[in-house]
Design an enzyme around this catalytic site. Structure first.
Site, PDB file in Angstrom:
ATOM      1  N   GLU A  60       0.825  -1.201   0.000  1.00 27.21           N
ATOM      2  CA  GLU A  60       0.000   0.000   0.000  1.00 27.21           C
ATOM      3  C   GLU A  60       0.863   1.255   0.000  1.00 27.21           C
ATOM      4  OE1 GLU A  60      -2.169  -3.070   2.660  1.00 27.21           O
ATOM      5  OE2 GLU A  60      -0.121  -2.591   2.063  1.00 27.21           O
ATOM      6  N   CYS A  94       0.012   1.524   7.269  1.00 28.98           N
ATOM      7  CA  CYS A  94      -0.582   1.787   5.952  1.00 28.98           C
ATOM      8  C   CYS A  94      -1.921   2.503   6.079  1.00 28.98           C
ATOM      9  CB  CYS A  94      -0.742   0.486   5.172  1.00 28.98           C
ATOM     10  SG  CYS A  94       0.838  -0.152   4.576  1.00 28.98           S
TER      11      CYS A  94
END
Length: 134
Positions: A60, A94
């Site tokens: 991510e 993330c």
């Protein structure tokens, strides 16, 4: 910001393509992510592990950092894909990096059987802290 069915399918396709490129010799857990930005551009990334585990970069963040380096600032959606049977879920770091570029966005989770689960960033990171608080 909602996305079209075509954009959702393209995000899923690119996230799946990305996990094939993952460098995961330690965890053996390849992950791919694709992010859609307000410009309409999609950036894909994979996890890149390191023998010094703390230096590992998740898929991510890899995707987001590539997009930001190209001038993107407003995230619309992210797809995260793994070849495993269970659904992936972004780690806490993330989630916070996603939050930097979207107060809320669609999060598409894809398992190795091609099944999808839709959620929202606000669901994954309630009562979040963002740049508007600074």
């Amino acid at each position: 910001m909602e996305i079209t069915a075509e954009q959702q399918q393209e995000l899923i396709r690119q996230a799946k393509d990305a996990y094939i490129k993952a460098y995961a010799p330690y965890s053996h857990y390849p992950v791919g992510a694709a992010t859609l930005w307000s410009s309409g551009k999609i950036f894909a990334g994979c996890n890149v592990e390191n023998a010094s585990y703390g230096l590992t970069v998740c898929a991510e963040r890899n995707s987001i950092f590539q997009a930001v380096s190209q001038g993107e600032r407003r995230l619309k959606a992210v797809a995260i894909a793994v070849p495993a049977e269970h659904f992936p879920s972004p780690c806490g770091a993330c989630r916070q990096v996603l939050r930097e570029f979207a107060e809320d966005c669609l999060v598409i989770l894809v398992n190795g059987q091609g099944k999808t689960r839709l959620t929202r960033l606000k669901t994954l990171l309630p009562d979040s802290f963002g740049p508007e608080f600074l």
